[in-house]
Design an enzyme around this catalytic site. Structure first.
Site, PDB file in Angstrom:
ATOM      1  N   LYS A  44       0.849  -1.193   0.000  1.00  0.00           N
ATOM      2  CA  LYS A  44       0.000   0.000   0.000  1.00  0.00           C
ATOM      3  C   LYS A  44       0.886   1.245   0.000  1.00  0.00           C
ATOM      4  CE  LYS A  44      -1.869   3.085   2.730  1.00  0.00           C
ATOM      5  NZ  LYS A  44      -1.974   4.112   1.712  1.00  0.00           N
TER       6      LYS A  44
ATOM      7  N   GLU B 240       9.847   1.915  10.629  1.00  0.00           N
ATOM      8  CA  GLU B 240      10.847   2.964  10.397  1.00  0.00           C
ATOM      9  C   GLU B 240      10.095   4.279  10.459  1.00  0.00           C
ATOM     10  OE1 GLU B 240      12.873   5.721   9.398  1.00  0.00           O
ATOM     11  OE2 GLU B 240      12.635   5.061   7.325  1.00  0.00           O
TER      12      GLU B 240
ATOM     13  N   CYS C  10      13.533  11.222   6.091  1.00  0.00           N
ATOM     14  CA  CYS C  10      13.575  10.954   7.539  1.00  0.00           C
ATOM     15  C   CYS C  10      14.986  11.131   8.081  1.00  0.00           C
ATOM     16  CB  CYS C  10      13.047   9.559   7.828  1.00  0.00           C
ATOM     17  SG  CYS C  10      13.827   8.286   6.834  1.00  0.00           S
TER      18      CYS C  10
ATOM     19  N   GLU D 272       9.444  16.860  14.924  1.00  0.00           N
ATOM     20  CA  GLU D 272       9.753  16.582  13.512  1.00  0.00           C
ATOM     21  C   GLU D 272       8.924  17.508  12.617  1.00  0.00           C
ATOM     22  OE1 GLU D 272      10.489  12.811  10.648  1.00  0.00           O
ATOM     23  OE2 GLU D 272       8.520  12.884  11.567  1.00  0.00           O
TER      24      GLU D 272
HETATM   25  O1  TXE Z   1       2.355   9.984   7.189  1.00  0.00           O
HETATM   26  P1  TXE Z   1       1.695   8.636   7.610  1.00  0.00           P
HETATM   27  P2  TXE Z   1       1.696  11.406   6.944  1.00  0.00           P
HETATM   28  C1  TXE Z   1       6.258  12.020   9.215  1.00  0.00           C
HETATM   29  C2  TXE Z   1       6.362  13.486   8.933  1.00  0.00           C
HETATM   30  C3  TXE Z   1       4.990  13.828   8.488  1.00  0.00           C
HETATM   31  C4  TXE Z   1       4.175  12.964   9.412  1.00  0.00           C
HETATM   32  C5  TXE Z   1       2.787  12.635   8.937  1.00  0.00           C
HETATM   33  O2  TXE Z   1       6.642  14.195  10.113  1.00  0.00           O
HETATM   34  O3  TXE Z   1       4.682  15.175   8.637  1.00  0.00           O
HETATM   35  O4  TXE Z   1       4.912  11.762   9.499  1.00  0.00           O
HETATM   36  O5  TXE Z   1       2.822  12.304   7.566  1.00  0.00           O
HETATM   37  C6  TXE Z   1      -0.328   4.986   5.879  1.00  0.00           C
HETATM   38  N1  TXE Z   1      -2.674   2.205   9.486  1.00  0.00           N
HETATM   39  N2  TXE Z   1       6.679  11.171   8.115  1.00  0.00           N
HETATM   40  O6  TXE Z   1       0.447  11.598   7.725  1.00  0.00           O
HETATM   41  O7  TXE Z   1       0.269   8.842   7.955  1.00  0.00           O
HETATM   42  C7  TXE Z   1      -0.444   6.119   4.881  1.00  0.00           C
HETATM   43  O8  TXE Z   1      -1.563   5.911   4.028  1.00  0.00           O
HETATM   44  C8  TXE Z   1      -1.819   1.823   8.520  1.00  0.00           C
HETATM   45  C9  TXE Z   1       7.948  10.565   8.256  1.00  0.00           C
HETATM   46  O9  TXE Z   1       1.591  11.616   5.520  1.00  0.00           O
HETATM   47  O10 TXE Z   1       2.572   8.004   8.604  1.00  0.00           O
HETATM   48  C10 TXE Z   1       0.896   6.020   4.171  1.00  0.00           C
HETATM   49  O11 TXE Z   1       0.862   4.975   3.216  1.00  0.00           O
HETATM   50  N3  TXE Z   1      -1.279   2.674   7.649  1.00  0.00           N
HETATM   51  C11 TXE Z   1       8.196   9.574   7.243  1.00  0.00           C
HETATM   52  C12 TXE Z   1       1.839   5.645   5.318  1.00  0.00           C
HETATM   53  O12 TXE Z   1       1.011   5.105   6.341  1.00  0.00           O
HETATM   54  C13 TXE Z   1      -1.603   3.970   7.743  1.00  0.00           C
HETATM   55  C14 TXE Z   1       7.581   9.641   5.939  1.00  0.00           C
HETATM   56  C15 TXE Z   1       2.617   6.823   5.903  1.00  0.00           C
HETATM   57  O13 TXE Z   1       1.720   7.847   6.221  1.00  0.00           O
HETATM   58  C16 TXE Z   1      -2.496   4.436   8.733  1.00  0.00           C
HETATM   59  C17 TXE Z   1       6.268  10.242   5.961  1.00  0.00           C
HETATM   60  C18 TXE Z   1      -3.035   3.483   9.631  1.00  0.00           C
HETATM   61  N4  TXE Z   1      -3.877   3.820  10.624  1.00  0.00           N
HETATM   62  C19 TXE Z   1       5.896  11.002   7.016  1.00  0.00           C
HETATM   63  N5  TXE Z   1      -2.617   5.772   8.602  1.00  0.00           N
HETATM   64  C20 TXE Z   1       9.511   8.848   7.270  1.00  0.00           C
HETATM   65  N6  TXE Z   1       9.842   8.212   8.377  1.00  0.00           N
HETATM   66  O14 TXE Z   1      10.207   8.802   6.279  1.00  0.00           O
HETATM   67  C21 TXE Z   1      -1.841   6.143   7.563  1.00  0.00           C
HETATM   68  N7  TXE Z   1      -1.242   5.058   7.031  1.00  0.00           N
END
Ligand code: TXE
Length: 479
Positions: free
Chosen positions: A172, A247, A281, A383
């Protein structure tokens, strides 16, 4: 082009036929639509994956699995320009960055894990009257959930070892950046991979991701994303005892000691802060610098930022594109406001660049450098995940280490010094999963990748990935 799910070797819409818009962040225009899938689509994908494990894919030899990964790598490489254009369109990152970093890394990921499984070893332990041999078996069906910042780069980092070790995949991608995941499904399809070995379900995290983490037919989840989401994934996955690799976020420190060679490393320090518009990240979003070098570093960084070419991601000359979504820019901008309230001085950027139509409707934000903030304020400890970096002076190596360790995250750090002993000592004392000395984001795919504290659990890379995507079985034979 309307995107579809890929289930059991077929491209299909969501069962509900619902869709979401995919927005190009550099212009705000709708690029395409993607399925807004639900738990029933996840069920279909898990069924297809389970059937694949019971059939041809489950019996595939190491050579067949490795050959499939190599063939995927070859196809992506042959279509580098197409993949890079799609990634740039979807994320707003400069196409040049996608051409030189994101897509080549996806190619390397598939080649690397093809090689790793071909050359894999298992162990044998001898007793006086018995021998033990240990074999590695795939986990079964694995769920791979990936974010929007490095879409194909991170997806391939999970898909390649999962397939190479013989699992069936339900992937996904982020709903914000689905294009290259669909292009990958297209490649897998054209290569005639066994149906069900690779399945792709598009949709929202709360609907598709959540259903995957709760699904009893999925045996492991590898997730990259935000820390808050990671917590939800961990909680949901524990109910069915899934193997987990998380991660998560970071608030990484770039530590510049008094003896750092800025002539040699300034560009790396800037890249560590602002690469991919600060949306990696591993980016160093806090620069800790010895007080004696503070003003010099700030001045040189400001001059360097002035050389970045902010603009149309499709232009090969552009070095700094748009953020990945307008909602994300709102969040990042709120931190610039907060930094001002917290007493910071914006020494570079802080606003939206003036760009011609249609880019004026894009999610652009200038690279932003802030000084004068307390290292314990919210801007310096939370962050932000964007091009907003704060600079903080310190007086001793011990203070630098303590400041670096003072946040809830522990993903990575970079140290710039000409002193080998000091570098070793600081690297030893840092509470992070990774430390770079006089470099940043230099990646050997064999080494462990992952963080401590709120930056996640588990390691991927090389043997660590091979271990994550498999389970060991020991056979003991009485002699
Ligand atoms: O990421 P999400 P978001 C950090 C960064 C950013 C914050 C939020 O600070 O501002 O996270 O970003 C899926 N169960 N990073 O909201 O939600 C979602 O559809 C299972 C750091 O955009 O964490 C996507 O495919 N999955 C980071 C994935 O999780 C779920 C990179 C990541 O989205 C879910 C991105 C759930 N309940 C954001 N809810 C890094 N570490 O590199 C969402 N998703």
């Amino acid at each position: 082009m309307r995107l579809e799910n890929y289930v059991g070797g077929q491209f299909v819409p969501a069962r509900s036929a619902a869709t979401l818009d995919d927005i190009g962040p550099a212009t705000g225009e709708v690029i395409t639509t993607l399925p807004r899938s639900g738990p029933e689509d996840v069920d279909d994908a898990v069924r297809a994956a389970t059937t694949a494990m019971e059939g041809r894919w489950g019996r595939a030899t190491v050579a067949e699995r490795a050959d499939l990964c190599d063939a995927i790598a070859d196809r992506i490489e042959a279509e580098l320009d197409r993949f890079a254009a799609l990634e740039s369109l979807d994320t707003g990152k400069p196409v040049q960055l996608a051409r030189t970093v994101d897509i080549p890394r996806a190619v390397s990921n598939f080649r690397f894990f093809a090689g790793a499984v071909r050359h894999g070893r298992t162990s044998m332990h001898e007793m006086d009257d018995a021998i033990n041999y240990t074999v590695r078996r795939p986990l079964g069906v694995v769920g791979l959930i990936t974010p929007w910042n490095l879409p194909l780069y991170l997806l391939s980092w999970k898909v390649a070892p999962a397939l190479a070790t013989g699992n069936a995949v339900v992937a996904k991608p982020s709903e914000i950046t689905p294009l290259t995941a669909s292009a990958l499904a297209d490649v897998v399809h054209r290569l005639g991979a066994p149906p069900g070995a690779f399945n792709l379900i598009h949709g929202l995290g709360a609907e598709v991701g959540q259903a995957m983490t709760e699904h009893p037919g999925i045996h492991g989840i590898s997730f990259t994303g935000g820390t808050a989401t990671g917590k939800r994934v961990g909680a949901a996955a524990s109910a069915t005892f899934k193997k987990l690799s998380l991660e998560l976020g970071g608030k990484n420190a770039t530590i510049v000691l008094d003896d750092a060679d800025l002539d040699a490393h300034l560009a790396t320090i800037a890249r560590a802060s602002f690469a991919n518009q600060g949306q990696i990240c591993l980016c160093g979003s806090r620069i800790l610098v010895h007080r004696s070098r503070h003003d010099e570093l700030v001045e040189r960084l400001v001059a360097h930022l002035g050389t970045l070419v902010v603009g149309d991601p499709r232009d090969p000359a552009t070095t700094f594109g748009s953020l990945t979504s307008h909602a994300h820019r709102d969040k990042v901008e709120s931190y610039v406001r907060l930094a001002r309230e917290e007493g910071g001085t914006v020494v570079y950027g802080g606003g939206r660049p003036v760009l011609p139509a249609p880019l004026d409707a894009g999610a652009f934000l200038q690279p932003t450098l802030i000084t004068g903030l307390s290292p314990s304020c919210r801007t310096a400890t939370e962050e932000i995940f964007g091009p907003v970096v704060s600079v903080h002076p310190f007086d001793s190596d011990a203070e630098a280490t303590a400041l670096a360790n003072s946040v809830r995250y522990g993903l990575a750090a970079a140290v710039f010094t000409e002193g080998l002993t000091r570098a070793h000592r600081i690297a030893n004392d840092l509470q992070t999963g990774m430390v770079w000395v006089n470099c940043w984001l230099k990646r050997d795919l064999r080494v462990p990748f992952g963080g401590v504290k709120d930056s996640g659990v588990g390691r991927e890379g090389g043997d660590y990935s091979m271990g994550f995507y498999t389970q060991d079985k020991n056979v003991c034979i009485q002699l």
